[in-house]
Design a protein around this motif. Structure first.
Motif, PDB file in Angstrom:
ATOM      1  N   PHE A  37      -7.811 -44.274  42.299  1.00  0.00           N
ATOM      2  CA  PHE A  37      -8.062 -43.666  40.991  1.00  0.00           C
ATOM      3  C   PHE A  37      -8.055 -44.756  39.931  1.00  0.00           C
ATOM      4  O   PHE A  37      -7.325 -45.737  40.039  1.00  0.00           O
ATOM      5  CB  PHE A  37      -6.966 -42.643  40.659  1.00  0.00           C
ATOM      6  CG  PHE A  37      -6.954 -41.464  41.582  1.00  0.00           C
ATOM      7  CD1 PHE A  37      -7.623 -40.304  41.253  1.00  0.00           C
ATOM      8  CD2 PHE A  37      -6.276 -41.519  42.791  1.00  0.00           C
ATOM      9  CE1 PHE A  37      -7.621 -39.208  42.107  1.00  0.00           C
ATOM     10  CE2 PHE A  37      -6.261 -40.433  43.649  1.00  0.00           C
ATOM     11  CZ  PHE A  37      -6.937 -39.278  43.310  1.00  0.00           C
ATOM     12  N   MET A  43     -11.359 -40.384  40.449  1.00  0.00           N
ATOM     13  CA  MET A  43     -11.329 -40.883  41.823  1.00  0.00           C
ATOM     14  C   MET A  43     -12.588 -41.681  42.137  1.00  0.00           C
ATOM     15  O   MET A  43     -13.695 -41.267  41.774  1.00  0.00           O
ATOM     16  CB  MET A  43     -11.224 -39.708  42.806  1.00  0.00           C
ATOM     17  CG  MET A  43     -11.132 -40.144  44.269  1.00  0.00           C
ATOM     18  SD  MET A  43     -11.308 -38.761  45.437  1.00  0.00           S
ATOM     19  CE  MET A  43      -9.888 -37.760  45.003  1.00  0.00           C
ATOM     20  N   TYR A 136     -17.087 -43.083  40.098  1.00  0.00           N
ATOM     21  CA  TYR A 136     -15.811 -42.483  39.713  1.00  0.00           C
ATOM     22  C   TYR A 136     -16.105 -41.080  39.201  1.00  0.00           C
ATOM     23  O   TYR A 136     -17.026 -40.890  38.406  1.00  0.00           O
ATOM     24  CB  TYR A 136     -15.118 -43.286  38.605  1.00  0.00           C
ATOM     25  CG  TYR A 136     -14.363 -44.499  39.083  1.00  0.00           C
ATOM     26  CD1 TYR A 136     -13.061 -44.379  39.579  1.00  0.00           C
ATOM     27  CD2 TYR A 136     -14.933 -45.766  39.026  1.00  0.00           C
ATOM     28  CE1 TYR A 136     -12.352 -45.493  39.997  1.00  0.00           C
ATOM     29  CE2 TYR A 136     -14.223 -46.886  39.441  1.00  0.00           C
ATOM     30  CZ  TYR A 136     -12.940 -46.744  39.930  1.00  0.00           C
ATOM     31  OH  TYR A 136     -12.246 -47.849  40.338  1.00  0.00           O
TER      32      TYR A 136
END
Length: 173
Positions: A37, A43, A136
Motif C-alpha cells: 500500500f 493498494m 494503485y
C-alpha cells in the motif's frame, strides 16, 4: 526447473517437487502473497504478463510466488518483490490461508499462502516477463471492480482480499 515446497495443512514441509508437476497434481504447497500500500492507503495491483502459464493478463496483488526449498519465506518474498516489481520495502507477516483453485488449462493451485503487507511510495519498475501493467487503487475501487468483473482478477486474489480486509480491520482495534 523450479521446485516448490510440499506442505501439510500445518505448514510442515513434507517434500519438494517441480512446480508444474505440483500444479498438475493439485498438491498442497507453500506460497506467499504480498500486498503493498502507498501512504494514501491505495493498494498496488499488477496485471500478470500475457506469457504466464496460468492466469495470464489477470489483475492481482502486488507480488506472489513460492519460496524455494531452503529459503526462509520472508527473505524469499523480499527477493521476489525486487525481481517482479523492481523495488523492495519492509514486509510484515499478516496471516496464512489455504485455498484450491482449478484453471482452464488443467492446472490447479493448492496453496498454503503466507500473506505479507508492506508500505511503499517510491518508483515501480516491473519485470516485463512477469508484469504487463500496474496501478494503485483504493480498496473501495478494487472491491467494486472485483464485484463487477470478477473474471479480470486471479482466483487467489478474490479469496485473499476479504481475508486481508478482515485482518486490517482487526489491526485498527
Amino acid at each position: 526447473m523450479t521446485n516448490v515446497i510440499l506442505v501439510n495443512e500445518q505448514d510442515i514441509a513434507i517434500g519438494e517437487m517441480e512446480k508444474i508437476e505440483v500444479h498438475e497434481k493439485a498438491l498442497l504447497h507453500r506460497a506467499f502473497s504480498i500486498f503493498v500500500f502507498n501512504s494514501k492507503g491505495d493498494m498496488l495491483l499488477h496485471q500478470r504478463a500475457a506469457g504466464k502459464y496460468h492466469s495470464p493478463g489477470l489483475w492481482t496483488n502486488t507480488c506472489c510466488s513460492h519460496p524455494q526449498p531452503g529459503e526462509e519465506i520472508e527473505a524469499s518474498a523480499l527477493k521476489r518483490l525486487q525481481e517482479e516489481m523492481g523495488f523492495t520495502t519492509p514486509l510484515r507477516r499478516a496471516f496464512t490461508f489455504i485455498y484450491k483453485a482449478a484453471f482452464d488449462n488443467g492446472l490447479t493451485e493448492h496453496e498454503l499462502d503466507h500473506v505479507f503487507i508492506g508500505r511503499y511510495d517510491g518508483p515501480v519498475a516491473p519485470n516485463p516477463e512477469e508484469v504487463d501493467d500496474y496501478k494503485y487503487e483504493s480498496l473501495a475501487a478494487i472491491n467494486e471492480q472485483v464485484a463487477q468483473q470478477p473474471q479480470q482478477f486471479t482466483e487467489w486474489f478474490k479469496i485473499a482480499l476479504p481475508k486481508l480486509e478482515t485482518w486490517m480491520s482487526l489491526q485498527e482495534k
